[in-house]
Structures are given as structure tokens and as C-alpha cells.
Design an enzyme around this catalytic site. Structure first.
Site, PDB file in Angstrom:
ATOM      1  N   GLY A 134      -7.506  12.107   6.847  1.00  0.00           N
ATOM      2  CA  GLY A 134      -8.030  10.981   6.010  1.00  0.00           C
ATOM      3  C   GLY A 134      -7.824  11.410   4.616  1.00  0.00           C
TER       4      GLY A 134
ATOM      5  N   HIS B 157       0.921  -1.297  -0.010  1.00  0.00           N
ATOM      6  CA  HIS B 157      -0.181   0.052  -0.075  1.00  0.00           C
ATOM      7  C   HIS B 157       0.677   1.185   0.056  1.00  0.00           C
ATOM      8  CE1 HIS B 157      -2.232  -3.501   2.111  1.00  0.00           C
ATOM      9  NE2 HIS B 157      -3.029  -2.991   1.261  1.00  0.00           N
TER      10      HIS B 157
ATOM     11  N   ARG C 263      -2.756   4.030  -4.892  1.00  0.00           N
ATOM     12  CA  ARG C 263      -4.331   4.285  -5.054  1.00  0.00           C
ATOM     13  C   ARG C 263      -4.728   5.691  -4.814  1.00  0.00           C
ATOM     14  NH1 ARG C 263      -7.415  -0.529  -2.181  1.00  0.00           N
ATOM     15  NH2 ARG C 263      -5.779  -2.115  -2.766  1.00  0.00           N
TER      16      ARG C 263
ATOM     17  N   ARG D 285      -6.102  16.858   1.426  1.00  0.00           N
ATOM     18  CA  ARG D 285      -5.753  17.666   2.622  1.00  0.00           C
ATOM     19  C   ARG D 285      -4.089  17.334   2.714  1.00  0.00           C
ATOM     20  NH1 ARG D 285      -8.670  16.341   7.461  1.00  0.00           N
ATOM     21  NH2 ARG D 285     -10.369  16.564   6.177  1.00  0.00           N
TER      22      ARG D 285
ATOM     23  N   ASP E 295     -15.574  10.790  15.074  1.00  0.00           N
ATOM     24  CA  ASP E 295     -14.899  10.477  13.847  1.00  0.00           C
ATOM     25  C   ASP E 295     -14.979   9.261  13.555  1.00  0.00           C
ATOM     26  OD1 ASP E 295     -12.914   9.303  15.192  1.00  0.00           O
ATOM     27  OD2 ASP E 295     -11.084  10.195  14.402  1.00  0.00           O
ATOM     28  N   MET E 296     -14.105   8.834  12.717  1.00  0.00           N
ATOM     29  CA  MET E 296     -14.152   7.432  12.026  1.00  0.00           C
ATOM     30  C   MET E 296     -12.757   6.487  12.453  1.00  0.00           C
ATOM     31  SD  MET E 296     -16.545   7.758   8.937  1.00  0.00           S
ATOM     32  CE  MET E 296     -17.022   6.155   8.502  1.00  0.00           C
ATOM     33  N   GLU E 297     -11.749   7.175  13.040  1.00  0.00           N
ATOM     34  CA  GLU E 297     -10.660   6.321  12.987  1.00  0.00           C
ATOM     35  C   GLU E 297      -9.569   6.561  14.339  1.00  0.00           C
ATOM     36  OE1 GLU E 297     -11.032   8.936  10.740  1.00  0.00           O
ATOM     37  OE2 GLU E 297     -11.457   7.884   8.909  1.00  0.00           O
TER      38      GLU E 297
ATOM     39  N   SER F 135     -16.643  19.749  11.871  1.00  0.00           N
ATOM     40  CA  SER F 135     -16.937  20.199  10.468  1.00  0.00           C
ATOM     41  C   SER F 135     -18.355  20.038  10.232  1.00  0.00           C
ATOM     42  CB  SER F 135     -16.160  19.048   9.371  1.00  0.00           C
ATOM     43  OG  SER F 135     -16.659  17.637   9.642  1.00  0.00           O
ATOM     44  N   ASP F 136     -19.007  19.357  11.311  1.00  0.00           N
ATOM     45  CA  ASP F 136     -20.401  19.123  11.071  1.00  0.00           C
ATOM     46  C   ASP F 136     -21.185  19.075  12.587  1.00  0.00           C
ATOM     47  OD1 ASP F 136     -20.909  17.481   8.445  1.00  0.00           O
ATOM     48  OD2 ASP F 136     -19.230  16.779   9.449  1.00  0.00           O
TER      49      ASP F 136
ATOM     50  N   ARG G 193      -2.978  12.322  13.776  1.00  0.00           N
ATOM     51  CA  ARG G 193      -4.101  12.260  13.073  1.00  0.00           C
ATOM     52  C   ARG G 193      -4.617  13.681  13.085  1.00  0.00           C
ATOM     53  NH1 ARG G 193      -8.832  11.512  10.585  1.00  0.00           N
ATOM     54  NH2 ARG G 193     -10.647  11.708  11.771  1.00  0.00           N
ATOM     55  N   ILE G 194      -4.868  14.279  11.963  1.00  0.00           N
ATOM     56  CA  ILE G 194      -5.703  15.733  11.905  1.00  0.00           C
ATOM     57  C   ILE G 194      -6.882  15.463  11.236  1.00  0.00           C
ATOM     58  CG2 ILE G 194      -3.740  17.106  12.351  1.00  0.00           C
ATOM     59  CD1 ILE G 194      -2.750  17.111   9.483  1.00  0.00           C
ATOM     60  N   GLY G 195      -8.023  15.546  11.717  1.00  0.00           N
ATOM     61  CA  GLY G 195      -9.309  15.138  11.165  1.00  0.00           C
ATOM     62  C   GLY G 195     -10.352  16.132  11.132  1.00  0.00           C
ATOM     63  N   SER G 196     -11.641  15.667  10.550  1.00  0.00           N
ATOM     64  CA  SER G 196     -12.659  16.411  11.017  1.00  0.00           C
ATOM     65  C   SER G 196     -13.705  15.594  11.715  1.00  0.00           C
ATOM     66  CB  SER G 196     -13.316  16.752   9.524  1.00  0.00           C
ATOM     67  OG  SER G 196     -13.726  15.672   8.747  1.00  0.00           O
TER      68      SER G 196
ATOM     69  N   ARG H 272     -13.436  21.754   4.135  1.00  0.00           N
ATOM     70  CA  ARG H 272     -12.919  20.492   4.944  1.00  0.00           C
ATOM     71  C   ARG H 272     -11.473  20.257   4.408  1.00  0.00           C
ATOM     72  NH1 ARG H 272     -17.773  16.863   6.889  1.00  0.00           N
ATOM     73  NH2 ARG H 272     -19.163  18.383   6.437  1.00  0.00           N
TER      74      ARG H 272
HETATM   75  O1  LIG Z   1     -11.421  14.450   7.577  1.00  0.00           O
HETATM   76  P1  LIG Z   1     -10.999  12.848   7.818  1.00  0.00           P
HETATM   77  O2  LIG Z   1      -9.724  13.065   8.358  1.00  0.00           O
HETATM   78  O3  LIG Z   1     -11.373  12.094   6.829  1.00  0.00           O
HETATM   79  O4  LIG Z   1     -12.003  12.431   9.170  1.00  0.00           O
HETATM   80  C1  LIG Z   1     -13.294  12.238   9.203  1.00  0.00           C
HETATM   81  O5  LIG Z   1     -14.117  12.676   7.956  1.00  0.00           O
HETATM   82  C2  LIG Z   1     -14.509  11.198   6.999  1.00  0.00           C
HETATM   83  C3  LIG Z   1     -16.001  11.385   7.017  1.00  0.00           C
HETATM   84  O6  LIG Z   1     -16.176  12.369   6.278  1.00  0.00           O
HETATM   85  C4  LIG Z   1     -13.977  10.045   8.317  1.00  0.00           C
HETATM   86  O7  LIG Z   1     -12.561   9.741   7.821  1.00  0.00           O
HETATM   87  C5  LIG Z   1     -14.013  11.006   9.344  1.00  0.00           C
HETATM   88  O8  LIG Z   1     -12.988  10.637  10.420  1.00  0.00           O
HETATM   89  O1  LIG Z   2     -16.952  11.145  11.040  1.00  0.00           O
HETATM   90  C1  LIG Z   2     -17.364  12.159  10.926  1.00  0.00           C
HETATM   91  C2  LIG Z   2     -16.680  13.330  10.494  1.00  0.00           C
HETATM   92  C3  LIG Z   2     -17.044  14.494  10.343  1.00  0.00           C
HETATM   93  N1  LIG Z   2     -18.503  14.524  10.537  1.00  0.00           N
HETATM   94  C4  LIG Z   2     -19.188  13.588  10.889  1.00  0.00           C
HETATM   95  O2  LIG Z   2     -20.319  13.739  11.475  1.00  0.00           O
HETATM   96  N2  LIG Z   2     -18.730  12.540  11.456  1.00  0.00           N
END
Ligand SMILES: O=P(O)(O)O[C@H]1O[C@H](CO)[C@@H](O)[C@H]1O
Ligand SMILES: O=c1cc[nH]c(=O)[nH]1
Length: 236
Positions: A21, A5, A44, A25, A180-182, A204-205, A88-91, A218
Site C-alpha cells: 500500500g 494515474h 501523486r 515501502r 487488510d483493506m485491499e 502489524s497489529d 500484494r505485499i501488505g500489512s 511497517r
Molecule cells: O500495509 P498496507 O499494504 O498499506 O496494508 C494495510 O495497511 C493499510 C492500513 O494501515 C491498508 O492499506 C491495509 O490494507
Molecule cells: O487493514 C489493516 C491493516 C493493518 N492492521 C489492521 O488492523 N488493519
């Protein structure tokens, strides 16, 4: 040597890597903040870059969406490329009334509905927590830059679009600052492989109020979080 990968060589990554993610970005951060930048991988289109920030080496790479995706990249970066610190720098989404769009959250711990850490830990609960030194450094750097941060528990969800009615109310009650998701997955991989990890998120939301930033925002507007993360990376 390249992995399935990551088509980079040993030595291509700095000890500390910033990971959003979104690979675009990552590219934005590399082009905007780093000097002497080299793109070191692109399998990828999951771009990775290494450059310098204020003269010190730093890498940045996307990790995709969700724990399965980020776990692959973080595992290979630590095990095959010698990366020691993952930031990690996420939303994220917010569920509390007093958390608003663009607020910055530092994930001291990460709850989750994913089973990955139970798979790692004989089906027991694993407290997925940030490395304390990374956390303390990030809080200090945020203070030095006058960036207000909230520090606490986040929730790493397997589903972005959750069908579980009432889950967000429970999160609010239990003090979850962001969804978030991670984060929980990255903390698990780092613990398993002996590396250090931290997650910093920008809201972000607002899930309950139905507020959302655009895709463009984002990708390009999380400057406060980037500055805190970059200053943390060079002050460890
Ligand atoms: O902005 P990133 O870092 O991708 O993080 C958030 O955004 C994604 C979902 O829109 C998911 O990966 C979540 O964890
Ligand atoms: O995982 C996420 C990321 C951004 N906004 C959400 O609502 N969920």
C-alpha cells in the site's frame, strides 16, 4: 502511454509486480533488493520502480490504502501496461489468539464488506481467490526459506476503524487469519481483466490485544515477506 494515474510508458513495468500500500515501502524494496533500478512513475507520489532481482526483471509500486485506490492502479497496470502477475505485499491486523505480530499470512481467499465484487457480478457473491500457481509457488518458496506461513481466508475491510461491535469475534470464529483493506478488490480486478494475483501479508497489529508495530517497522521490517514475494516473482 501514460494514464491519469501512472506516468510511465508501455514496457516500463515487468510482467510481475510487487505492490505494498505504502509507496515508501515500495521505494525501500526497490533500493534494498533490486539492481539496475529505475523509477518509472511518480504521479501523486505513488512511486513505481523496475529493476532486476537475481537477474530477472521485477517491478514494485505502491497502491495506496483501500479497495478504490488499489483498484485504479491494478486496473491500469494490467490493461495499459501489460502487467500479468500482481503480488500484494501488505500489512494486516490479526484477531486470533495464536496469530502474532510479524507472522506471515498468504491470502488463499479474501472475504470483504466492500461491494465492488458484487458490482462486477450482478450482485452475486464472488469468491475472491488467489491464483493457484502464484499461491503454490509462494508456499514452496516460503518452505525453501524456512519462513513459516499461514494460508487461508483474510478479510478486506472498507473501514480501518470499524464501529461494528463484535465483527472481529465473528471473524475469529470463521477462521479469518488477517484483516487488510485491499486483497478482495485486487482479486476481483485480476479476475475481471484476466491477470493473476496473490496477497501476502505481515501481521502489524493484533486488533483484539491492542498490539501495534510502529510506522517505521511497517515500512522497513517485513523482510521475510519480501523474500518470499521476490523469490515467487522470479520462479513463476
Ligand atoms: O500495509 P498496507 O499494504 O498499506 O496494508 C494495510 O495497511 C493499510 C492500513 O494501515 C491498508 O492499506 C491495509 O490494507
Ligand atoms: O487493514 C489493516 C491493516 C493493518 N492492521 C489492521 O488492523 N488493519
Amino acid at each position: 502511454m501514460a494514464t491519469p494515474h501512472i506516468n510511465a510508458e508501455v514496457g516500463d513495468f515487468a510482467e510481475t509486480i510487487l505492490m505494498p500500500g505504502d509507496p515508501l515501502r515500495a521505494q525501500f524494496i526497490a533500493e534494498t533488493y533490486l539492481e539496475n533500478v529505475k523509477r518509472v512513475c511518480d504521479v501523486r507520489s505513488m512511486y513505481g520502480f523496475t529493476g532486476t532481482y537475481k537477474g530477472k526483471p521485477v517491478s514494485v509500486m505502491g497502491h495506496g490504502m483501500g479497495i478504490p485506490s488499489c483498484s485504479i492502479y491494478v486496473h491500469e497496470l494490467i490493461k495499459d501496461f501489460g502487467v500479468k502477475n500482481i503480488i500484494r505485499i501488505g500489512s494486516c491486523g490479526a484477531v486470533h489468539d495464536d496469530v502474532k505480530l510479524m507472522d506471515v499470512i498468504i491470502a488463499m481467499g479474501a472475504s470483504t464488506d466492500s461491494k465492488v465484487n458484487r458490482i462486477r457480478f450482478a450482485n452475486h457473491d464472488f469468491a475472491a481467490i488467489a491464483d493457484y500457481h502464484l499461491l503454490e509457488t509462494a508456499v514452496n518458496q516460503a518452505r525453501a526459506q524456512n519462513v513459516a506461513v499461514r494460508v487461508g481466508n483474510v478479510f478486506s475491510a472498507d473501514l480501518f476503524y470499524s464501529p461494528e461491535v463484535g465483527l472481529f469475534d465473528k471473524m475469529e470464529k470463521l477462521g479469518i487469519l488477517g484483516v487488510d483493506m485491499e486483497a478482495a478488490g485486487i482479486y476481483g480486478v485480476a479476475a475481471e481483466l484476466g491477470a493473476k494475483a496473490l496477497t501476502i501479508l505481515t501481521v502489524s497489529d493484533h486488533i483484539k490485544r491492542g498490539e501495534k508495530l510502529s510506522a517505521e517497522a511497517r515500512q522497513h521490517s517485513f523482510n521475510e515477506m519480501m523474500n518470499v514475494a521476490l523469490e515467487t516473482a522470479i520462479n513463476l
